[in-house]
Design an enzyme around this catalytic site. Sequence first.
Site, PDB file in Angstrom:
ATOM      1  N   GLY A   1       0.815  -1.210   0.000  1.00 36.18           N
ATOM      2  CA  GLY A   1       0.000   0.000   0.000  1.00 36.18           C
ATOM      3  C   GLY A   1       0.842   1.251   0.000  1.00 36.18           C
ATOM      4  O   GLY A   1       0.335   2.367  -0.070  1.00 36.18           O
TER       5      GLY A   1
ATOM      6  N   THR B   1       2.178  10.010  -3.469  1.00 35.35           N
ATOM      7  CA  THR B   1       2.101   8.829  -2.598  1.00 35.35           C
ATOM      8  C   THR B   1       2.899   9.050  -1.316  1.00 35.35           C
ATOM      9  O   THR B   1       2.543   8.528  -0.258  1.00 35.35           O
ATOM     10  CB  THR B   1       2.617   7.575  -3.328  1.00 35.35           C
ATOM     11  OG1 THR B   1       3.924   7.833  -3.842  1.00 35.35           O
ATOM     12  CG2 THR B   1       1.696   7.181  -4.459  1.00 35.35           C
TER      13      THR B   1
ATOM     14  N   GLU C   1       8.187   4.683   8.088  1.00 39.45           N
ATOM     15  CA  GLU C   1       8.108   4.785   9.549  1.00 39.45           C
ATOM     16  C   GLU C   1       8.007   6.232  10.035  1.00 39.45           C
ATOM     17  O   GLU C   1       7.333   6.508  11.023  1.00 39.45           O
ATOM     18  CB  GLU C   1       9.325   4.134  10.216  1.00 39.45           C
ATOM     19  CG  GLU C   1       9.900   2.900   9.528  1.00 39.45           C
ATOM     20  CD  GLU C   1       8.946   1.755   9.379  1.00 39.45           C
ATOM     21  OE1 GLU C   1       8.212   1.450  10.338  1.00 39.45           O
ATOM     22  OE2 GLU C   1       8.910   1.149   8.286  1.00 39.45           O
TER      23      GLU C   1
END
Lengths: 735, 171, 338
Positions: free
Chosen positions: A462, A628, A699
């Site tokens: 994703g 994105t 992260e």
Amino acid sequence: MASYIGSATSRVDGRAKVTGEAKYAGEFNVPGLVHGYVVDSIIPKGRIVRIDASGALGIAGVIDVLTHSNRPPMADKDDAYKDEVAPEKGSPYRPLYDDRIHFTGQPIALVLAEDWETARVAASQVRIEYQKEAHVTDLHAERTRAYAVDVPEKPRGDAERAFASAAISHAAEYSIPTEHHNPMELFASTAIWENGQLTVYDKTQGVQNVQQYLCKVFNLQPNAVRVMSPYMGGGFGAGLRPQYQVVLTVLAANALKRPVRVMLTRAQMYALGYRPASIERLALGANSGGTLDSMQHEAIAVTSQFEEFARNDTGWGNLLYKSPNAKFEHKLVKLDLPTSCDMRAPGAATGVYALECAMDELAIALKTDPVQLRLQCYSDRHQGEDLPYTSKQLRECYRQGADAFGWSKRNAEPRSMRDGSELVGWGMASGVWEALQVPATVRIVLTANGHAEVATAASDIGTGTYTIMAQVAADMLGLPIDNISVKLGDSTLPQCPVEGGSWIASSVCNAIANTARAVRGDLLELAKATQDSPLSGAGVDDVALIDGKIVSKRDAGRAVSIASAMQSGKAERITREEINQPSEDKSHARNVHSAIFAEVKVDEEIGIIRVTRVVKAVAAGRILNPKTAHSQVMGGVVWGIGMALHEETLYDHRFGRVMNANIAEYHVPVNADIHDIEVIFVDEPDEMVNPLGIKGLGEIGIVGVAAAIANAVYHATGKRVRDLPITLDKVIEFA
Amino acid sequence: MTHSGTTKPKGSIAAAPEKIPITLTVNGTEAKLSVAPWTTLLDALRDHLDLTGTKKGCDHGQCGACTVLVDGRRINSCLTLAVMKEGAEVTTVEGLAHNGELHPLQQAFIDHDAFQCGYCTSGQICSAAGLIAEGKAKSADEIRELMSGNICRCGAYPNIVAAIQQAMERS
Amino acid sequence: MIPFQYTRASDVADAIKQIAADPSAKFIAGGTNLLDLIKYDVATPTRLIDISRLPLRNVEETATGGVLIGALVPNTDLAYHPLIEARYPLLSRSILAGASQQLRNMASTGGNLVQRTRCFYFYDATTPCNKREPGSGCSAISGINRINAILGTSQSCIATHPSDMCVALAVLEAIVHVTGPAGARTIAFADFHRLPDNTPQLDTNLEPDEIITAIELPAKGFSTNYSYLKIRDRLSYAFALVSVAAALELDGDTIKEARVALGGVAHKPWRSSAAEVVLRGQRAEASTFANAADILLRRARGFGHNDFKIGLARRAIVRTLGQAARGTPQSISDKKIR
């Protein structure tokens, strides 16, 4: 032709996802598919005395009930169960292996039936007799049993003495509860026989990791099983290690010699991995000038009785702040639970939460603006290893983030800002993560019609891997992005590790560059072989592939079209496969950084917290796709909001059970909880971290967000809540 | 401390009930199937009709991934028995595009990057189609509230709201 | 999940006949709660009688100026019905505060009344729970009880009733129309739900072979001065920690009539006539509201994790009555409490 790298590009897999065509692991329907339903343990520790499956077996449509006592053979050595990312120490859990119960929710039987509805009802008819043993599941009750594990950050100076003699100091304990990943897709695997070989569609972040694991567990030849995961409905770390449903699926497929699917329930997913609950103790000492003299961070986190999962929660301060004296300690408590595992920014989401709350508290004690304190303590070197960074634009993150947020208008006094019945709080924090790389191999097949297939065994969970790979390949091969097809999520593709740690973008894209260079070299040789070649004498790095042509960098007029080069060389296709090895240069630290600014509005009487604005400024090297990338960081911020305000796995330690094993009562943010999130990417050119200057984004989005919100809640209300999540009853004393 | 326990009996099964034939109109096409009484509309779509675009995220009405339109209204197909929808018109994400042309919501979701992993997306889009048909949401706050039955763990909410606003403007 | 038979009721009489013939059967309408419970092995009916096609979907005015709502009217249809929006906006708001639009599209009015508690232990079929398995004990009393009741609890159960709509119906003094083998009868809303006492397995006074056919709203709708405030752990799609439905009739600053009910705090929507008496004839101001809150919460008792609900409820009552008095009901979509 404009560069695709750096341009906002819509997902190349977008159409498949919005039309429902994208197929996930539990969606491969084949004739004769057998459906498995897991029966799991209701006790946390003990032994299975007896399993009576007769009630289930008597139901029409039920094929078999597999248990530890009737299953086909599986490996009997720990080594076989150690996957690529298994903890070094301990014995990995073996599904359906023996009669031992290690945790609540452990699978103890697999009901196999002709359809899912039958398997489900038959599962309710399996009778299990247990022998219970005493269990422990409470970190806080067991904290005195904590033992230290080796941490990479070594002590320096005498942190305790420096703390004791500090002009201004702050010490406090913070805690984070157990959290579960709760990806939207239920964990599932489908195993299908094809010519005597098994193709396993699995919900995983690493197809080759699962493939190798299955080969070891079932003693299979490498070509006997292929693992596929073309799409994955969210991972967040939950799919790094092979999960038990894939073992059960293959076990059943082997036993029945039929295609099999096993899909877990949402409740059963609470017996997979989780972010370990942790207790974090911070002690910071500053001199009167407002720089750190002492930094201590001790963490106690949860692991299982049988494996030692540890991600260092401490030491992040070494990446952010100068302190001559420092000490770090990471401890574990073993509990009767499944092994904890990586969950988005493992170690940092929790450790930096505590560190950045403590820095806020220190700033208050020093009567210093929290941004100013961070700038005063700012370190241009990794303090633990005394290394410079390949790049670190964190100062710029603070500046741009503060400007966008309007931080200069902040009144430092708690409870000083309000909006009608709501107290307004502005808080900030820093975020940090590692810019990691792993060896990865990419294959490019360029065909004479100007199309290229780019392939590696990574997964797109994703994050946009399909899209950034297409962008990079299009640029490197000088082709339109529509001529690039990307293949991922297939264990037979070139080697790639699990998708995690924010390392895939840099690892895979640099591998594309390497492979594209090899393709370019082949094309150049073909071009040079043409008569009167305008490129004769050129080396591979003297030319570039642009607009379908091999072009001299010195003289753009000297060019040969890719099509004609391949045609004249009678090459129908060029296939190249190259690895990208991470640099072994240890002379610099490699990290990504961010600054987070959050606004909360807290109802003064009721304590309801609304996060009305978040600005997150990120310095993460080259941003391949702002579209994105923005989504990825924004998603991390949403996770941070959930961590701060909502998420908590609730155990009843009497039963050793999760009591909110669902997503109605395990709260994650819903649409109404999320308002304005601004993501800023600070320019950070970095040719040292890797040739393409990519640092990764998976992260960093979450790191520091919970701290910024906790600090904002303090600023709004004057109430310091150190134990997450910050619910209204912790903010207000409802006497 | 050692003691033993047994899972509590959950009732026992005599004979499994007969399957029930039903007819649904799914995405404009009549579908005849035979289901158990407890087969949900979600399982009927995914397993019986191979329409796997509709997702199972919780199976308990807690996440919205299974949202489809039944007779034009958005519902959770996981908490709907297929037999109870005999004769109903069901629209799933597979039924939104026409002749290869994406529904305005589908295009808007791509334009605004309103998803990452894609697993909640079918439900989000069907839910948004229901929301637009209801005509109750005008402001961003109202969209947020009336889309709160669709959880997106990737955290695409602001982009989802923007996508719905785009589709509303164009419809 | 255990398997079940499925049958359809052709009319109300048939429904009653079918359920009377099979004590282990249950009616299913929207299914949003029942199927959830069946999948968790909490409800174990061996037969479902589908009543969703019965002709109980009308919303019509009554001769006495009230409104009669068919038991199968979906929650959304009721919330958005012009009669309800205009005359009983408190009911609209309370419905829209609950669940999600998808669930509200499915859930029926009658079903909303008989939805079961969200107590963690009731939902986990492996733990003791007197409501699910009478006599097995209450795990919540000394367990994870943050969401549990503070009023009307018993030694055998501290579960709450989870509905939002019912809190408004309590304030509106709705009348529940039911039909059973002996014919039709009505139940005042205050008498519909039960306190747990030592029979926590019984949520309501509906007989097992009775069916809810309609909900009647009396004429008085409090459409000017009302509010529904729901306090929860996230801003939507979560059950109430505490909710308050308030309705006032004012004469200038003076309260002529007042109704207040609490959700999320007891085994039924919680009202106190004494609290409403002290509001009557008083000035509509915070101190008056606080007196009423004290009376409503007089016997409140926490069980550890949920102690905060007492103080939270007190403040929520005052806030909600203030919103009602000002004529500025809590917005559903703007989450700021004004």
